[in-house]
Design a protein around this motif. Structure first.
Motif, PDB file in Angstrom:
ATOM      1  N   LEU A  28       0.831  -1.212   0.000  1.00 13.30           N
ATOM      2  CA  LEU A  28       0.000   0.000   0.000  1.00 13.30           C
ATOM      3  C   LEU A  28       0.865   1.261   0.000  1.00 13.30           C
ATOM      4  CD1 LEU A  28      -2.759  -1.117   2.527  1.00 13.30           C
ATOM      5  CD2 LEU A  28      -3.099  -0.621   0.090  1.00 13.30           C
ATOM      6  N   ASP A  29       1.938   1.250   0.812  1.00 11.29           N
ATOM      7  CA  ASP A  29       2.820   2.425   0.879  1.00 11.29           C
ATOM      8  C   ASP A  29       3.483   2.717  -0.467  1.00 11.29           C
ATOM      9  OD1 ASP A  29       2.251   2.885   3.525  1.00 11.29           O
ATOM     10  OD2 ASP A  29       4.049   1.889   4.304  1.00 11.29           O
ATOM     11  N   MET A  30       3.820   1.636  -1.190  1.00  5.46           N
ATOM     12  CA  MET A  30       4.453   1.803  -2.498  1.00  5.46           C
ATOM     13  C   MET A  30       3.603   2.680  -3.417  1.00  5.46           C
ATOM     14  SD  MET A  30       5.262  -1.165  -5.306  1.00  5.46           S
ATOM     15  CE  MET A  30       6.126  -2.160  -4.117  1.00  5.46           C
ATOM     16  N   TYR A  31       2.292   2.487  -3.349  1.00 12.85           N
ATOM     17  CA  TYR A  31       1.382   3.268  -4.190  1.00 12.85           C
ATOM     18  C   TYR A  31       0.975   4.588  -3.539  1.00 12.85           C
ATOM     19  CZ  TYR A  31       0.896  -0.659  -7.412  1.00 12.85           C
ATOM     20  OH  TYR A  31       1.151  -1.639  -8.347  1.00 12.85           O
ATOM     21  N   ALA A  32       0.919   4.621  -2.201  1.00 13.15           N
ATOM     22  CA  ALA A  32       0.460   5.821  -1.500  1.00 13.15           C
ATOM     23  C   ALA A  32       1.532   6.887  -1.355  1.00 13.15           C
ATOM     24  CB  ALA A  32      -0.061   5.433  -0.108  1.00 13.15           C
ATOM     25  N   ASN A  33       2.797   6.490  -1.218  1.00  5.92           N
ATOM     26  CA  ASN A  33       3.861   7.464  -0.950  1.00  5.92           C
ATOM     27  C   ASN A  33       4.024   8.539  -2.021  1.00  5.92           C
ATOM     28  OD1 ASN A  33       4.652   6.728   1.626  1.00  5.92           O
ATOM     29  ND2 ASN A  33       6.059   5.143   0.903  1.00  5.92           N
ATOM     30  N   PRO A  34       3.814   8.241  -3.312  1.00 10.86           N
ATOM     31  CA  PRO A  34       3.889   9.326  -4.289  1.00 10.86           C
ATOM     32  C   PRO A  34       2.891  10.460  -4.024  1.00 10.86           C
ATOM     33  CG  PRO A  34       4.107   7.235  -5.419  1.00 10.86           C
ATOM     34  CD  PRO A  34       3.742   6.917  -3.990  1.00 10.86           C
ATOM     35  N   VAL A  35       1.720  10.123  -3.453  1.00  8.46           N
ATOM     36  CA  VAL A  35       0.752  11.165  -3.087  1.00  8.46           C
ATOM     37  C   VAL A  35       1.295  11.973  -1.917  1.00  8.46           C
ATOM     38  CG1 VAL A  35      -1.606  11.666  -2.343  1.00  8.46           C
ATOM     39  CG2 VAL A  35      -1.173   9.728  -3.871  1.00  8.46           C
ATOM     40  N   VAL A  36       1.822  11.266  -0.902  1.00  4.89           N
ATOM     41  CA  VAL A  36       2.414  11.934   0.269  1.00  4.89           C
ATOM     42  C   VAL A  36       3.515  12.893  -0.180  1.00  4.89           C
ATOM     43  CG1 VAL A  36       3.711  11.582   2.414  1.00  4.89           C
ATOM     44  CG2 VAL A  36       1.905   9.965   1.761  1.00  4.89           C
ATOM     45  N   ASN A  37       4.374  12.424  -1.078  1.00  9.49           N
ATOM     46  CA  ASN A  37       5.490  13.252  -1.551  1.00  9.49           C
ATOM     47  C   ASN A  37       5.014  14.449  -2.363  1.00  9.49           C
ATOM     48  OD1 ASN A  37       7.477  11.648  -0.347  1.00  9.49           O
ATOM     49  ND2 ASN A  37       7.521  10.238  -2.076  1.00  9.49           N
ATOM     50  N   LYS A  38       3.977  14.236  -3.166  1.00  7.27           N
ATOM     51  CA  LYS A  38       3.470  15.341  -3.992  1.00  7.27           C
ATOM     52  C   LYS A  38       2.790  16.402  -3.129  1.00  7.27           C
ATOM     53  CE  LYS A  38       1.967  16.268  -8.558  1.00  7.27           C
ATOM     54  NZ  LYS A  38       2.272  15.820  -9.891  1.00  7.27           N
TER      55      LYS A  38
ATOM     56  N   LYS B  21       3.801  17.568  -0.499  1.00 10.89           N
ATOM     57  CA  LYS B  21       4.826  18.510  -0.015  1.00 10.89           C
ATOM     58  C   LYS B  21       4.984  19.706  -0.944  1.00 10.89           C
ATOM     59  CE  LYS B  21       7.408  14.633   1.983  1.00 10.89           C
ATOM     60  NZ  LYS B  21       8.573  13.748   1.804  1.00 10.89           N
ATOM     61  N   TYR B  22       4.513  19.527  -2.189  1.00 15.65           N
ATOM     62  CA  TYR B  22       4.646  20.598  -3.182  1.00 15.65           C
ATOM     63  C   TYR B  22       3.307  21.276  -3.451  1.00 15.65           C
ATOM     64  CZ  TYR B  22       9.158  18.487  -3.752  1.00 15.65           C
ATOM     65  OH  TYR B  22      10.417  17.999  -3.487  1.00 15.65           O
TER      66      TYR B  22
END
Length: 378
Positions: A361-371, A373-374
């Motif tokens: 789940l984190d593999m797919y969710a982390n790009p949202v978390v990272n985005k 930040k911007y």
């Protein structure tokens, strides 16, 4: 230049000889049957025997393989940012890294379609242990990054690699692709390793390292797949790391991952070309006084570009909502899309293994978390 012989791809003068060494190999037959379904062996063999350059091999064979991969295992490739690049110009593409072969192959296919210089691409020598794969890599303009070395060997190898990249970029007008870190990201967190930049900088002949990075035209690249075809294969390493264990690969693991990446379902794929880092490098040069701080600042600038331009898919939003037990992005996906994603999770991951489930789940969710930040992740 003989000093690069251990790591360089074939010169054009060596291409035909390389092809003839593997033309009767069963894996070449499998590759050509995939590229040209229904075409008799005698026809593709005759064409291969008349191939005398890397470009001919890439354009007349590999490119058609890419089209087959996209047609059979994806819902299509979209691109953005390529119009900013100049023809007949060499760039250093630094990208996030999700798939062993496809990241660079899809980038090169897109460069070809836009009439731009294709790249010479870095690949770990651990991935081409089999003689056939090593020859195929050299035919496809891959250069080798040597793995599993002692610290002293690593230093010498890194310097050689850096000098070879400088040779291609500055003297052969050849673009180069390298990942932002060693190995593929396993958890969806795309982060530039400053060690990679330090290695690249070892090829510099400039008093200030930032002048060199400006000269080699650094271009950050964001690559995103709606479904990572190797998602489940990445879980054993994440489990080992969660248990503070050293992860040891299975004998043919790299090859199986390579194969899964090619034939596994990816759905939609997007490649974004960021801006050539120019004024950003000037600012780093004037704001930071040591090469170490400058390298760290450059890594951050590359991260900013890759993460802010990363294309988010429904799978990313669904995973984010599941992880956070929320409906924050439910307006961006349908109930059926969520069911399909949950079904994939159920089929690919043992539900009794909580670490694997969370890692998936984190593999797919982390790009949202990272985005986020911007700013807005939508």
């Amino acid at each position: 230049m003989e000093k690069f012989d251990a790591i360089r791809p074939f010169y054009d003068s060596e291409i035909n000889e390389g092809i003839l060494k593997v033309i009767d190999h069963p894996m070449m037959k499998a590759l050509m049957c995939f590229c040209f379904p229904g075409v008799e062996d005698a026809i593709w063999k005759a064409q291969l025997k008349k191939t005398y350059s890397v470009r001919d091999f890439q354009c007349n064979f590999i490119y058609y393989g890419v089209k087959q991969v996209l047609g059979k295992s994806s819902d299509g490739l979209t691109t953005s940012g390529f119009e900013k690049l100049e023809k007949n110009t060499a760039y250093l593409y630094i990208s996030n890294h999700r798939d062993i072969v496809l990241d660079t192959t899809l980038l090169n296919a897109s460069l070809f379609e836009h009439g731009l210089n294709m790249t010479s691409s870095a690949i770990g020598d651990n991935l081409v242990k089999k003689p056939f794969l090593k020859i195929l890599a050299k035919l496809n303009r891959n250069f080798l990054v040597q793995r599993g070395l002692t610290p002293r060997e690593m230093l010498l190898s890194s310097k050689l690699l850096a000098e070879y990249m400088a040779q291609m970029l500055l003297h052969e007008n050849r673009s180069v692709w390298i990942a932002q870190r060693e190995g593929r990201t396993k958890d969806g967190n795309d982060e530039t390793n400053s060690g990679v930049l330090k290695m690249i900088g070892m090829g510099s002949d400039e008093p200030n390292l930032m002048d060199y990075f400006k000269k080699i035209k650094v271009v950050p690249v964001s690559i995103s797949y709606e479904y990572d075809p190797t998602d489940a294969l990445k879980m054993p390493q994440l489990i080992a790391e969660a248990n503070n264990e050293t992860y040891i690969k299975e004998k043919n693991e790299d090859f199986m991952t390579l194969l899964s990446g090619i034939i596994g379902q990816k759905k939609r794929i997007h490649i974004h070309i960021g801006d050539v880092l120019d004024t950003e490098i000037d600012e780093i040069k004037s704001n930071f006084d040591t090469s170490n701080k400058q390298i760290q600042a450059l890594a951050q600038v590359i991260d900013n570009s890759i993460l802010s331009n990363y294309k988010l898919w429904t799978t990313n939003y669904i995973a984010y909502d599941i992880v956070n037990n929320s409906t924050t992005y439910s307006h961006l996906y349908t109930g059926n899309e969520k069911l399909l994603f949950e079904r994939r999770l159920e089929m690919r991951i043992d539900h009794e293994h909580e670490v694997a489930k969370q890692g998936f789940l984190d593999m797919y969710a982390n790009p949202v978390v990272n985005k986020l930040k911007y700013g807005n992740a939508e």
